[in-house]
Design a protein around this motif. Structure first.
Motif, PDB file in Angstrom:
ATOM      1  N   UNK A  48       0.849  -1.187   0.000  1.00  0.00           N
ATOM      2  CA  UNK A  48       0.000   0.000   0.000  1.00  0.00           C
ATOM      3  C   UNK A  48       0.887   1.241   0.000  1.00  0.00           C
ATOM      4  N   UNK A  49       0.560   2.182  -0.857  1.00  0.00           N
ATOM      5  CA  UNK A  49       1.332   3.419  -0.967  1.00  0.00           C
ATOM      6  C   UNK A  49       0.668   4.502  -0.124  1.00  0.00           C
ATOM      7  N   UNK A  50       1.368   4.972   0.915  1.00  0.00           N
ATOM      8  CA  UNK A  50       0.832   6.029   1.770  1.00  0.00           C
ATOM      9  C   UNK A  50       1.072   7.406   1.169  1.00  0.00           C
ATOM     10  N   UNK A  51       2.270   7.603   0.647  1.00  0.00           N
ATOM     11  CA  UNK A  51       2.624   8.882   0.041  1.00  0.00           C
ATOM     12  C   UNK A  51       3.506   8.586  -1.166  1.00  0.00           C
ATOM     13  N   UNK A  52       3.064   8.925  -2.374  1.00  0.00           N
ATOM     14  CA  UNK A  52       3.826   8.566  -3.587  1.00  0.00           C
ATOM     15  C   UNK A  52       5.276   9.036  -3.522  1.00  0.00           C
ATOM     16  N   UNK A  53       6.179   8.069  -3.716  1.00  0.00           N
ATOM     17  CA  UNK A  53       7.599   8.379  -3.737  1.00  0.00           C
ATOM     18  C   UNK A  53       8.219   8.639  -2.388  1.00  0.00           C
ATOM     19  N   UNK A  54       7.403   8.555  -1.299  1.00  0.00           N
ATOM     20  CA  UNK A  54       7.951   8.873   0.025  1.00  0.00           C
ATOM     21  C   UNK A  54       7.680   7.807   1.088  1.00  0.00           C
ATOM     22  N   UNK A  55       6.570   7.097   0.964  1.00  0.00           N
ATOM     23  CA  UNK A  55       6.223   6.159   2.041  1.00  0.00           C
ATOM     24  C   UNK A  55       5.400   5.001   1.473  1.00  0.00           C
ATOM     25  N   UNK A  56       5.926   3.790   1.600  1.00  0.00           N
ATOM     26  CA  UNK A  56       5.258   2.571   1.148  1.00  0.00           C
ATOM     27  C   UNK A  56       5.207   1.587   2.311  1.00  0.00           C
ATOM     28  N   UNK A  57       4.076   0.892   2.434  1.00  0.00           N
ATOM     29  CA  UNK A  57       3.926  -0.110   3.493  1.00  0.00           C
ATOM     30  C   UNK A  57       3.611  -1.462   2.876  1.00  0.00           C
ATOM     31  N   UNK A  58       4.275  -2.497   3.361  1.00  0.00           N
ATOM     32  CA  UNK A  58       4.041  -3.866   2.908  1.00  0.00           C
ATOM     33  C   UNK A  58       3.532  -4.685   4.087  1.00  0.00           C
ATOM     34  N   UNK A  59       2.354  -5.251   3.920  1.00  0.00           N
ATOM     35  CA  UNK A  59       1.777  -6.096   4.968  1.00  0.00           C
ATOM     36  C   UNK A  59       1.895  -7.564   4.560  1.00  0.00           C
ATOM     37  N   UNK A  60       2.497  -8.351   5.421  1.00  0.00           N
ATOM     38  CA  UNK A  60       2.629  -9.790   5.203  1.00  0.00           C
ATOM     39  C   UNK A  60       1.889 -10.495   6.340  1.00  0.00           C
ATOM     40  N   UNK A  61       0.565 -10.608   6.196  1.00  0.00           N
ATOM     41  CA  UNK A  61      -0.251 -11.182   7.262  1.00  0.00           C
ATOM     42  C   UNK A  61       0.072 -12.640   7.517  1.00  0.00           C
ATOM     43  N   UNK A  62       0.537 -13.344   6.499  1.00  0.00           N
ATOM     44  CA  UNK A  62       0.807 -14.778   6.657  1.00  0.00           C
ATOM     45  C   UNK A  62       1.972 -15.047   7.615  1.00  0.00           C
ATOM     46  N   UNK A  63       2.809 -14.034   7.877  1.00  0.00           N
ATOM     47  CA  UNK A  63       3.896 -14.175   8.849  1.00  0.00           C
ATOM     48  C   UNK A  63       3.806 -13.098   9.933  1.00  0.00           C
TER      49      UNK A  63
END
Length: 457
Positions: A299-314
């Protein structure tokens, strides 16, 4: 029960319907019913009392009628000639639904409910009439229903019983029936409590906050692993923050989510300065086409500045930021996942921190491109608490001369605020770790002291 004994049971039920029970005692309540007359004048033998002996509103005991139907059906149509169970005539299902609807009738409205059950029974038999033409139990049921409706003054038109709810299917799979690609749910199922989490961050110089809340400032030029376990591999590539400086910043991040057969395909994420994509290297934004593919998502919170990756399986969440000319990395990982590595995977900055040979003192910032007092004032605006995040901010701003580095420390603090399970561990204080500085008042005090000493002598 064999078919030879079935006939005897039917005969006994005619003479003593109360004591003749079906296998499984499906009609235990019939034991309290009155006996059924076996007189030839009673119309349909065994269906109930004759109309002349029945009191108004009294329900008909279903002993002989139902038992005979079940036994006849079991003996004559339970199996086809080749031994296979018949799936055509559904009279057994109609019988069982009728039994379920009439076993526990109570209260003043029991006669109304009984008539509704009979109408439902009749409707069920009509639906299966085509496949039950030659079935003796079916024809007995049809005639028996008509007789019971007459005896109980039931009209053929009216409401019917609601369908009997089917019981839930038994859970034979246990843990496997859960969503195995949701780590929190699976852990709670296995251990009866939610999992524990750990936090690690790398930002600025880079400064490393380990899973054990140790804090190091490192030079680590080149590529170094932040994580290397059974589920994740994270590598940070560092470059000098300025020409001739020993300090370095993270210029590239490579994150590999290792293949997990039940949930995701292997996915690779790469970020570089001025290139913070909102997709994996193959262009996808999730874990692939597997059933649990959505348990890994970007999920991109702020283009070019902040990205979040969620790995619920772990049970893991990763934040990647760019502030100024550097990248930062923050992770919240399940403790079980963070510890899933072997002795050969001992070099992990998030686990052991920087090697001793790679650690530098933040006091070195006093010789930089910006005065320490100016850097402190800039950092104080973003970081009012003078903890290690504040000290790191001053170090980075003095060394690089770039005021944008205040955002790097601020972003790391905000990630820690979200990711840390224990809020009391948010701030870390290290005495004497910051840049040494003197204020004008301190200089005046020192000058006055020296002047007094000279006068004394």
């Amino acid at each position: 029960h064999t078919c030879s004994s079935a006939t005897a049971r039917i005969r006994r039920c005619v003479s003593d319907p109360v004591s003749s029970l079906l296998p499984g005692d499906l009609l235990n309540e019939a034991e309290t019913s009155q006996q059924v007359s076996s007189s030839p004048s009673s119309g349909w033998i065994g269906m109930g009392k004759s109309a002349s002996s029945k009191s108004p509103g009294q329900l008909e005991p279903p002993c002989f009628f139902l038992r005979a139907l079940f036994l006849l059906l079991f003996c004559q149509h339970g199996k086809e000639p080749d031994g296979q169970i018949s799936s055509q005539c559904k009279i057994l299902r109609c019988n069982s639904e009728y039994v379920a609807a009439t076993l526990n009738l109570r209260g003043s409205n029991r006669n109304v409910a009984y008539c509704s059950a009979l109408r439902s029974y009749s409707h069920c038999t009509r639906k299966t009439a085509r496949t039950c033409r030659g079935d003796l139990a079916y024809h007995s049921a049809v005639h028996g229903i008509e007789d019971l409706m007459i005896q109980n003054n039931c009209s053929k038109e009216g409401p019917v019983s609601p369908p009997r709810p089917r019981p839930p299917a038994p859970n034979h799979q246990g843990f496997e029936s859960l969503d195995i690609c949701n780590y929190e749910k699976s852990f709670l199922y296995k251990h009866g409590q939610p999992p524990s989490y750990q936090h690690c961050a790398a930002f600025g110089d880079p400064h490393i906050r380990t899973f054990h809340d140790d804090f190091h400032t490192c030079r680590v030029e080149g590529s170094w692993p932040l994580l290397d376990n059974d589920y994740l591999f994270v590598q940070a590539t560092s470059s000098p923050v300025a020409k001739g400086s020993n300090a370095t910043v993270t210029s590239k991040l490579t994150i590999i989510f290792k293949n997990m057969k039940e949930c995701i395909d292997q996915k690779v994420y790469q970020a570089e300065i001025d290139n913070l994509p909102a997709a994996f290297e193959d262009g996808s934004v999730n874990g692939g086409e597997r059933p649990g593919g959505s348990s890994l998502a970007i999920r991109e919170h702020s283009p070019g500045q902040h990205v979040e990756i969620r790995a619920e399986y772990i049970g893991t969440t990763i934040a990647i930021r760019q502030a100024g000319r550097q990248l930062s990395f923050s992770i919240r990982a399940a403790e079980e996942v963070a510890r899933s590595f072997t002795e050969e995977q001992d070099l992990q900055l998030c686990v052991g921190g920087c090697p001793l040979s790679q650690r530098i003192s933040r006091r070195e910032c006093c010789q930089g491109q910006m005065a320490a007092e100016t850097a402190r004032a800039l950092c104080k605006e973003m970081l009012p608490v003078e903890d290690v995040y504040f000290q790191s901010c001053v170090f980075d701003v003095v060394t690089s001369g770039d005021a944008n580095f205040t955002m790097a420390a601020h972003g790391a603090l905000e990630d820690a605020r979200v990711f840390l399970p224990d809020a009391e561990k948010l701030h870390i204080f290290q005495a004497g770790a910051g840049c040494w500085h003197t204020s004008s008042s301190l200089l005046l005090l020192l000058t006055s002291s020296l002047w007094a000493i000279q006068l004394h002598f």
